[in-house]
Structure formats: structure tokens, C-alpha cells
Motif scaffolding. Structure first.
Motif, PDB file in Angstrom:
ATOM      1  N   MET A 164       0.841  -1.193   0.000  1.00 46.00           N
ATOM      2  CA  MET A 164       0.000   0.000   0.000  1.00 46.00           C
ATOM      3  C   MET A 164       0.883   1.252   0.000  1.00 46.00           C
ATOM      4  O   MET A 164       1.956   1.268   0.595  1.00 46.00           O
ATOM      5  N   GLN A 165       0.429   2.315  -0.662  1.00 43.83           N
ATOM      6  CA  GLN A 165       1.220   3.536  -0.754  1.00 43.83           C
ATOM      7  C   GLN A 165       0.345   4.769  -0.555  1.00 43.83           C
ATOM      8  O   GLN A 165      -0.839   4.747  -0.832  1.00 43.83           O
ATOM      9  N   TYR A 166       0.970   5.833  -0.050  1.00 44.71           N
ATOM     10  CA  TYR A 166       0.268   7.082   0.254  1.00 44.71           C
ATOM     11  C   TYR A 166      -0.986   6.799   1.081  1.00 44.71           C
ATOM     12  O   TYR A 166      -2.071   7.299   0.787  1.00 44.71           O
ATOM     13  N   VAL A 167      -0.825   6.002   2.122  1.00 41.02           N
ATOM     14  CA  VAL A 167      -1.978   5.483   2.864  1.00 41.02           C
ATOM     15  C   VAL A 167      -2.592   6.572   3.741  1.00 41.02           C
ATOM     16  O   VAL A 167      -1.902   7.249   4.512  1.00 41.02           O
ATOM     17  N   GLY A 168      -3.907   6.695   3.626  1.00 44.95           N
ATOM     18  CA  GLY A 168      -4.669   7.579   4.487  1.00 44.95           C
ATOM     19  C   GLY A 168      -5.512   6.780   5.457  1.00 44.95           C
ATOM     20  O   GLY A 168      -6.298   5.930   5.035  1.00 44.95           O
ATOM     21  N   LEU A 169      -5.343   7.018   6.748  1.00 38.43           N
ATOM     22  CA  LEU A 169      -6.164   6.404   7.776  1.00 38.43           C
ATOM     23  C   LEU A 169      -7.275   7.379   8.131  1.00 38.43           C
ATOM     24  O   LEU A 169      -7.006   8.509   8.556  1.00 38.43           O
ATOM     25  N   ILE A 170      -8.524   6.961   7.944  1.00 41.58           N
ATOM     26  CA  ILE A 170      -9.666   7.837   8.180  1.00 41.58           C
ATOM     27  C   ILE A 170     -10.588   7.218   9.211  1.00 41.58           C
ATOM     28  O   ILE A 170     -11.100   6.114   9.025  1.00 41.58           O
ATOM     29  N   THR A 171     -10.814   7.933  10.319  1.00 37.91           N
ATOM     30  CA  THR A 171     -11.792   7.479  11.303  1.00 37.91           C
ATOM     31  C   THR A 171     -13.156   8.092  10.983  1.00 37.91           C
ATOM     32  O   THR A 171     -13.243   9.151  10.366  1.00 37.91           O
ATOM     33  N   GLY A 172     -14.202   7.395  11.404  1.00 36.52           N
ATOM     34  CA  GLY A 172     -15.550   7.868  11.083  1.00 36.52           C
ATOM     35  C   GLY A 172     -15.806   7.850   9.590  1.00 36.52           C
ATOM     36  O   GLY A 172     -16.480   8.728   9.044  1.00 36.52           O
ATOM     37  N   ALA A 173     -15.288   6.814   8.919  1.00 34.52           N
ATOM     38  CA  ALA A 173     -15.321   6.771   7.452  1.00 34.52           C
ATOM     39  C   ALA A 173     -16.605   6.174   6.884  1.00 34.52           C
ATOM     40  O   ALA A 173     -16.773   6.141   5.670  1.00 34.52           O
ATOM     41  N   SER A 174     -17.510   5.721   7.722  1.00 37.34           N
ATOM     42  CA  SER A 174     -18.694   5.026   7.211  1.00 37.34           C
ATOM     43  C   SER A 174     -19.778   5.974   6.710  1.00 37.34           C
ATOM     44  O   SER A 174     -20.727   5.543   6.049  1.00 37.34           O
ATOM     45  N   SER A 175     -19.651   7.279   6.991  1.00 35.98           N
ATOM     46  CA  SER A 175     -20.689   8.223   6.559  1.00 35.98           C
ATOM     47  C   SER A 175     -20.136   9.646   6.582  1.00 35.98           C
ATOM     48  O   SER A 175     -19.017   9.892   7.054  1.00 35.98           O
ATOM     49  N   GLY A 176     -20.924  10.574   6.061  1.00 43.09           N
ATOM     50  CA  GLY A 176     -20.644  11.995   6.191  1.00 43.09           C
ATOM     51  C   GLY A 176     -19.308  12.454   5.651  1.00 43.09           C
ATOM     52  O   GLY A 176     -18.849  12.031   4.588  1.00 43.09           O
ATOM     53  N   ILE A 177     -18.662  13.347   6.388  1.00 45.15           N
ATOM     54  CA  ILE A 177     -17.398  13.943   5.963  1.00 45.15           C
ATOM     55  C   ILE A 177     -16.330  12.872   5.785  1.00 45.15           C
ATOM     56  O   ILE A 177     -15.547  12.906   4.833  1.00 45.15           O
ATOM     57  N   GLY A 178     -16.287  11.900   6.688  1.00 40.01           N
ATOM     58  CA  GLY A 178     -15.274  10.854   6.604  1.00 40.01           C
ATOM     59  C   GLY A 178     -15.374  10.042   5.331  1.00 40.01           C
ATOM     60  O   GLY A 178     -14.356   9.727   4.700  1.00 40.01           O
ATOM     61  N   LYS A 179     -16.586   9.713   4.942  1.00 36.01           N
ATOM     62  CA  LYS A 179     -16.789   8.954   3.699  1.00 36.01           C
ATOM     63  C   LYS A 179     -16.336   9.764   2.493  1.00 36.01           C
ATOM     64  O   LYS A 179     -15.711   9.233   1.568  1.00 36.01           O
ATOM     65  N   GLU A 180     -16.625  11.054   2.497  1.00 31.39           N
ATOM     66  CA  GLU A 180     -16.210  11.902   1.376  1.00 31.39           C
ATOM     67  C   GLU A 180     -14.693  12.110   1.359  1.00 31.39           C
ATOM     68  O   GLU A 180     -14.086  12.170   0.288  1.00 31.39           O
ATOM     69  N   LEU A 181     -14.073  12.208   2.519  1.00 28.66           N
ATOM     70  CA  LEU A 181     -12.610  12.283   2.558  1.00 28.66           C
ATOM     71  C   LEU A 181     -11.994  11.023   1.959  1.00 28.66           C
ATOM     72  O   LEU A 181     -10.988  11.094   1.234  1.00 28.66           O
ATOM     73  N   ALA A 182     -12.593   9.870   2.246  1.00 31.28           N
ATOM     74  CA  ALA A 182     -12.107   8.610   1.679  1.00 31.28           C
ATOM     75  C   ALA A 182     -12.227   8.624   0.156  1.00 31.28           C
ATOM     76  O   ALA A 182     -11.303   8.191  -0.561  1.00 31.28           O
ATOM     77  N   ARG A 183     -13.333   9.116  -0.352  1.00 27.05           N
ATOM     78  CA  ARG A 183     -13.529   9.175  -1.805  1.00 27.05           C
ATOM     79  C   ARG A 183     -12.509  10.111  -2.453  1.00 27.05           C
ATOM     80  O   ARG A 183     -11.939   9.795  -3.503  1.00 27.05           O
ATOM     81  N   ILE A 184     -12.288  11.269  -1.843  1.00 25.05           N
ATOM     82  CA  ILE A 184     -11.317  12.226  -2.395  1.00 25.05           C
ATOM     83  C   ILE A 184      -9.919  11.621  -2.396  1.00 25.05           C
ATOM     84  O   ILE A 184      -9.166  11.754  -3.375  1.00 25.05           O
ATOM     85  N   HIS A 185      -9.550  10.957  -1.318  1.00 21.69           N
ATOM     86  CA  HIS A 185      -8.227  10.332  -1.220  1.00 21.69           C
ATOM     87  C   HIS A 185      -8.057   9.262  -2.294  1.00 21.69           C
ATOM     88  O   HIS A 185      -7.009   9.192  -2.956  1.00 21.69           O
ATOM     89  N   ALA A 186      -9.096   8.452  -2.488  1.00 20.16           N
ATOM     90  CA  ALA A 186      -9.036   7.379  -3.484  1.00 20.16           C
ATOM     91  C   ALA A 186      -8.995   7.933  -4.903  1.00 20.16           C
ATOM     92  O   ALA A 186      -8.345   7.357  -5.784  1.00 20.16           O
ATOM     93  N   GLU A 187      -9.669   9.044  -5.144  1.00 20.28           N
ATOM     94  CA  GLU A 187      -9.649   9.671  -6.466  1.00 20.28           C
ATOM     95  C   GLU A 187      -8.238  10.087  -6.866  1.00 20.28           C
ATOM     96  O   GLU A 187      -7.919  10.189  -8.055  1.00 20.28           O
ATOM     97  N   ARG A 188      -7.393  10.311  -5.871  1.00 17.02           N
ATOM     98  CA  ARG A 188      -5.995  10.673  -6.123  1.00 17.02           C
ATOM     99  C   ARG A 188      -5.090   9.437  -6.184  1.00 17.02           C
ATOM    100  O   ARG A 188      -3.867   9.553  -6.125  1.00 17.02           O
ATOM    101  N   LYS A 189      -5.721   8.264  -6.294  1.00 22.03           N
ATOM    102  CA  LYS A 189      -4.996   6.982  -6.408  1.00 22.03           C
ATOM    103  C   LYS A 189      -4.150   6.701  -5.174  1.00 22.03           C
ATOM    104  O   LYS A 189      -3.042   6.163  -5.265  1.00 22.03           O
TER     105      LYS A 189
END
Length: 256
Positions: free
Chosen positions: A1-26
Motif C-alpha cells: 500500500m502507498q500514500y496510505v490515508g487512515l480515516i476514522t468515522g469513514a462510514s458516513s458523512g465527511i469521513g466517507k467523502e474524505l475517503a472518496r477524495i483520497h481514493a480519487e488521487r490513487k
């Protein structure tokens, strides 16, 4: 794994969107929340759309050993965290002396203790490697006392103060710490805090908008980002000059 982002509260709301943004950047992810099913669905979405690797950790961060267990699990799997998103948190409306202590204690455990311990565990490795970014989800609530949400506002004041102090300590190390300070956001927070029907949530922003502002500020290494211009003007330019009791009554009325 590379450029790993650990996100808490990722199942909904802001956390879920942060996960999507991070993944969009590969960039790969470790997503943490209590609800395993929602995390698994997000994992499948992000891996399918963006070809990233996503690790799911279903964990209640209010448990005393949760942060330690997450750190040890990732260390054992040789997963290096380059981005830490301390996003999990909740509030609750009511008179302090009438609120349930178990709920308030859990709020402090999640909003303050878990955020602080996760930062303490992952920050040394970032400093040693000379790179890393931390985004702490705070709130505009952190800039003032909050009648009817006394503990929640106080926890966010802690997050603001803590984030800026640590950011100063690690300045020039290659690591940055940013506090994301939104106003009202259309997430489960309003429902959990029993605030959906208040003036504060009448014109709430979307989680995506909020997450984008936070991610951009983190990438730029800013100390904080207040996502609403009007609130920023009020917090920085007006509130310091309003008599304390007048300000407290204003906030109490907004939350009533």
C-alpha cells in the motif's frame, strides 16, 4: 500500500467523502468506524472505481484500547500511514446537568482521547520519515462556548488548540497538522445531536463540499480552515468584541 490515508468515522458523512477524495488521487486507505457493513461497501466502491487498496477496520474508538489496537494491527501488517484523518466525533444537545454522563463521557473519549492518542501513535513515524499530513475534523463550535452543547463545544476547542500547538512543534519537519472547522453539515451529526430542526442546520453544507475544503487545506499545510466565509468573518472579526453574555445568549437561541 502507498500514500496510505487512515480515516476514522469513514462510514458516513465527511469521513466517507474524505475517503472518496483520497481514493480519487490513487492513494490507498485504511477506513475505520464501528459499522463494518458500511465500511465494506465503501471499500468495494473505492477499489472498483479507482483501483486503490482499502483496508477495513471495524472498531469502536471509545473503547480504551482501540487506538493502540489499530496502530499495532497496521504496524504488524507493515502498513505506513502517511495521512491521518481524525474525523470521528459526535455531539448531543441538552442542558449539561440533565444529560446522560455515559453519553458525555463517550463524546470526550471519541472527540478528544481517541484523536489525541491516534496522533501520538502515528506522528513519531511521520516525523522520522520527514513526511506526513494530519487533518483533524474540528468545528466552528471550537471558537466559542456552546450553551446546550457545553461538552461538544469544549471538545472542539481542545481540537483547535491541540492541532495548532502540535503543528507548531513539528514545523519544518515535513509534517503538517490542519484543523478543519466547518459550520453545520448535512450528515448524521445533526440527527444524533438532535439538532436537525435548529437554525444552525437550516442552510447546512454538503459533506462533499466540507471534505474538499478540508483536503485542500491539508494539502496546502494550513493551520486551519473555516469552510464558511460568513462564519469566518463573524468568528475572527465580530465575536471577540461581543459581550460574553450577549454571545452566549445568541448561541443558545440558535441551538434552541
Amino acid at each position: 500500500m502507498q500514500y496510505v490515508g487512515l480515516i476514522t468515522g469513514a462510514s458516513s458523512g465527511i469521513g466517507k467523502e474524505l475517503a472518496r477524495i483520497h481514493a480519487e488521487r490513487k492513494r490507498d486507505l485504511v477506513i475505520v468506524a464501528r459499522r463494518k457493513e458500511e465500511l465494506q461497501e465503501l471499500k468495494e466502491e473505492l477499489e472498483g472505481k479507482h483501483g486503490v487498496t482499502v483496508k477495513v477496520i471495524a472498531k469502536d474508538l471509545t473503547a480504551p484500547a482501540a487506538a493502540k489496537e489499530i496502530f499495532q494491527e497496521l504496524e504488524g501488517a507493515n502498513i505506513t500511514v502517511d495521512y491521518l484523518f481524525n474525523n470521528a466525533g459526535f455531539g448531543g444537545r441538552g442542558l449539561f446537568h440533565e444529560q446522560d454522563w455515559g453519553m458525555l463521557n463517550g463524546m470526550i473519549d471519541l472527540n478528544v482521547t481517541a484523536l489525541t492518542e491516534l496522533t501520538h501513535r502515528f506522528l513519531p513515524g511521520m516525523v522520522q520519515r520527514g513526511r506526513g499530513k494530519i487533518l483533524n475534523t474540528s468545528s466552528t463550535a471550537g471558537f466559542m462556548p456552546g450553551p446546550l452543547q457545553a461538552v461538544y463545544f469544549a471538545t472542539k476547542a481542545y481540537v483547535n488548540s491541540f492541532s495548532q500547538a502540535v503543528a507548531s512543534e513539528v514545523e519544518n519537519s515535513g509534517v503538517t497538522v490542519t484543523a478543519l472547522c466547518p459550520g453545520a453539515v448535512k450528515t448524521e451529526f445533526g440527527e444524533v445531536a438532535d439538532m436537525d430542526d435548529t437554525d444552525m442546520f437550516e442552510n447546512a453544507r454538503s459533506p462533499r463540499y466540507t471534505a474538499e475544503r478540508g483536503y485542500e487545506a491539508m494539502e496546502a499545510g494550513k493551520l486551519e480552515v473555516i469552510t464558511e466565509t460568513g462564519l469566518k468573518v463573524m468568528i475572527k472579526g465580530a465575536i471577540p468584541f461581543i459581550p460574553k453574555r450577549v454571545g452566549l445568549n445568541m448561541i443558545k437561541k440558535m441551538q434552541s
